[in-house]
Design an enzyme around this catalytic site. Sequence first.
Site, PDB file in Angstrom:
ATOM      1  N   HIS A 139       0.819  -1.213   0.000  1.00 51.19           N
ATOM      2  CA  HIS A 139       0.000   0.000   0.000  1.00 51.19           C
ATOM      3  C   HIS A 139       0.852   1.262   0.000  1.00 51.19           C
ATOM      4  O   HIS A 139       2.040   1.244   0.356  1.00 51.19           O
ATOM      5  CB  HIS A 139      -0.933   0.007   1.214  1.00 51.19           C
ATOM      6  CG  HIS A 139      -0.185   0.088   2.522  1.00 51.19           C
ATOM      7  ND1 HIS A 139       0.324   1.262   3.025  1.00 51.19           N
ATOM      8  CD2 HIS A 139       0.127  -0.876   3.421  1.00 51.19           C
ATOM      9  CE1 HIS A 139       0.927   1.032   4.178  1.00 51.19           C
ATOM     10  NE2 HIS A 139       0.826  -0.258   4.443  1.00 51.19           N
ATOM     11  N   GLU A 147      -1.954  -6.705   7.642  1.00 53.29           N
ATOM     12  CA  GLU A 147      -0.732  -6.619   8.428  1.00 53.29           C
ATOM     13  C   GLU A 147      -0.923  -7.383   9.744  1.00 53.29           C
ATOM     14  O   GLU A 147      -2.047  -7.764  10.101  1.00 53.29           O
ATOM     15  CB  GLU A 147      -0.415  -5.136   8.691  1.00 53.29           C
ATOM     16  CG  GLU A 147       0.856  -4.851   9.474  1.00 53.29           C
ATOM     17  CD  GLU A 147       2.082  -5.446   8.824  1.00 53.29           C
ATOM     18  OE1 GLU A 147       2.398  -6.612   9.142  1.00 53.29           O
ATOM     19  OE2 GLU A 147       2.739  -4.748   8.016  1.00 53.29           O
TER      20      GLU A 147
END
Length: 207
Positions: A9, A85
Amino acid sequence: MSEILLVRHGETSWNAAGRVQGWAPVGLNAAGRRQARRLARHLTAEHEDGNVTLVTSDLARARETAAPIAAAFDVEPTTDSRLRERDFGRYQGLDSTDLFDRFPELDLLAEGSDAATYTPDSGESWISVRDRVLAAVADLRERARSDDCTVIAVTHHNPIRLAFGRLRDLDLTTALTRHSFENGSITRIRDGRIDLAGHVPSPSDSG
């Protein structure tokens, strides 16, 4: 041939400040939004046939990165929470600069460390993260083969490290500590092998 593109990202304000993000609902900053647009232009230039499937972590910063890619290819992204994550639990939001000095239980490189199996309060262990991420990547590989398409997966730093490590036959500690992948980078898996690692599209790629 199967092809998966693991995309980290774009940058967030927490990335810039060195804070532990985990599952925090942090969106992209201005630099991250530029990176996302650059990724979209680069990926469409590389895949002009538009034969892609787009999958993204369901965390805000990944979905925001995926949005211009989806628009450029005119596809609807699907979300997969396994691409998130690590959930750092009570350590989320802390300054990462001196994190291991303050919390040595997190240091994978400390002598006698059990940081790989340590589960923070309200968080998850590295072993758990590895297992879910590798299961997700295996499903992405199968999807690329069965649908005969390129799968673009927008995810996070440590999931990319773990996938890279598995394909390079690295142990968990080495995978998580030796290699880094910048915000807005692309790591390509072709036929089960890494053939491009951490490529960051240049501004000239963005038109």
